[in-house]
Enzyme design. Structure first.
Site, short mmCIF file in Angstrom:
data_model
loop_
_atom_site.label_atom_id
_atom_site.label_comp_id
_atom_site.label_asym_id
_atom_site.label_seq_id
_atom_site.Cartn_x
_atom_site.Cartn_y
_atom_site.Cartn_z
N SER A 120 87.07 45.65 -58.70
CA SER A 120 86.07 45.24 -59.89
C SER A 120 85.78 46.42 -60.81
O SER A 120 86.71 46.81 -61.52
CB SER A 120 84.85 45.06 -58.60
OG SER A 120 83.90 44.18 -59.43
N ASP A 174 86.10 33.63 -56.95
CA ASP A 174 85.39 34.92 -57.27
C ASP A 174 84.22 34.50 -58.17
O ASP A 174 84.25 34.08 -59.37
CB ASP A 174 86.31 36.01 -58.06
CG ASP A 174 85.54 37.45 -58.19
OD1 ASP A 174 84.39 37.40 -58.05
OD2 ASP A 174 86.34 38.33 -58.20
N HIS A 205 84.97 37.47 -54.14
CA HIS A 205 85.02 38.95 -54.80
C HIS A 205 85.15 39.76 -53.49
O HIS A 205 84.41 40.55 -53.20
CB HIS A 205 83.68 39.20 -55.31
CG HIS A 205 83.95 40.39 -56.34
ND1 HIS A 205 84.79 40.28 -57.52
CD2 HIS A 205 83.21 41.28 -56.39
CE1 HIS A 205 84.59 41.78 -58.26
NE2 HIS A 205 83.80 42.32 -57.51
#
Length: 225
Positions: A120, A174, A205
């Site tokens: 991320s 996600d 995610h």
């Protein structure tokens, strides 16, 4: 003045590591977040590795009403069609990564034997830092992420940075960093001449077992090379 070293968690898989993996966590997490992945990822035939899991600095985050948490940069918008990231923060984190790389060099592991990985926000710094290197990394693993400073990247990426192998992975469900953002970033990197493929997994995610296996295969190829 050089950046002070970030606090880190470290683990080694054998005496005298000959490769290192620096792994950057996501927003609001810390270095402990991915430390448990080591036994799932590492293969017995691999050379001795040092895993370095740094803790990002604590800072207020605009999209979270200014609440302070560990972050590699501020996020000022949830809209991926706009510039979301605080550019100064991204550049400061690139310098933090460079300081960790210099320590690995001093411990006998040069940049070309380091894999920089991140999830991320950490993956965004992985791409930003790796593309700008004059002494390139062995590889970049960018998970569930996107390319920050995209407008500046063509002018700032180095030839050796662009030649660095990249593993990109993303969940098809996600809700935090949409798959479309990862796809757009992968296409932008390809347009600059990078050899990058975005692998897709049926997950939100997060990370999944299949992704860890594929990342392990990719790392095996890097160590063999």
């Amino acid at each position: 003045m050089p950046n002070a070293l970030l606090d880190t968690i470290e683990t080694t898989t054998g005496a005298k590591p000959v490769f290192s993996v620096i792994w950057l966590h996501g927003l609001g997490a810390d270095g402990h977040d991915f430390a448990p992945i080591v036994p799932e990822l590492v293969r017995k035939e691999w050379p001795a590795l040092r895993f370095v899991f740094p803790h990002a600095p604590v800072m207020p985050i605009t999209i979270n009403n200014g609440h302070a948490m560990r972050a590699w940069y501020d996020i000022v918008s949830l809209d991926f069609s706009k510039v979301r990231e605080d550019a100064a923060g991204v550049r400061r984190s690139i310098a933090d990564v460079d300081a960790l790389v210099a320590r690995e060099r001093d411990r006998g592991v040069p940049a070309n034997r380091i894999i920089l990985a991140g999830f991320s926000q950490g993956g965004a710094i992985t791409l930003a830092a790796g593309l700008r290197r004059e002494q390139p990394f062995l590889g970049l693993a960018a998970l569930s992420t996107y390319l920050p400073l995209a407008a500046d990247t063509p002018a700032e990426a180095t030839p050796k940075g662009l030649a660095t192998p990249v593993f990109m992975a993303h969940g098809t469900q996600d809700p935090v960093v949409p798959l479309s953002a990862g796809q757009k970033s992968a296409e932008a990197l390809k347009a600059l001449g990078m050899d990058v493929a975005l692998r897709r997994y049926p997950m939100p995610h997060s990370v999944c077992a299949e992704e860890i296996r594929d990342l392990g295969d990719w790392m095996t190829a890097r160590f063999a090379g």
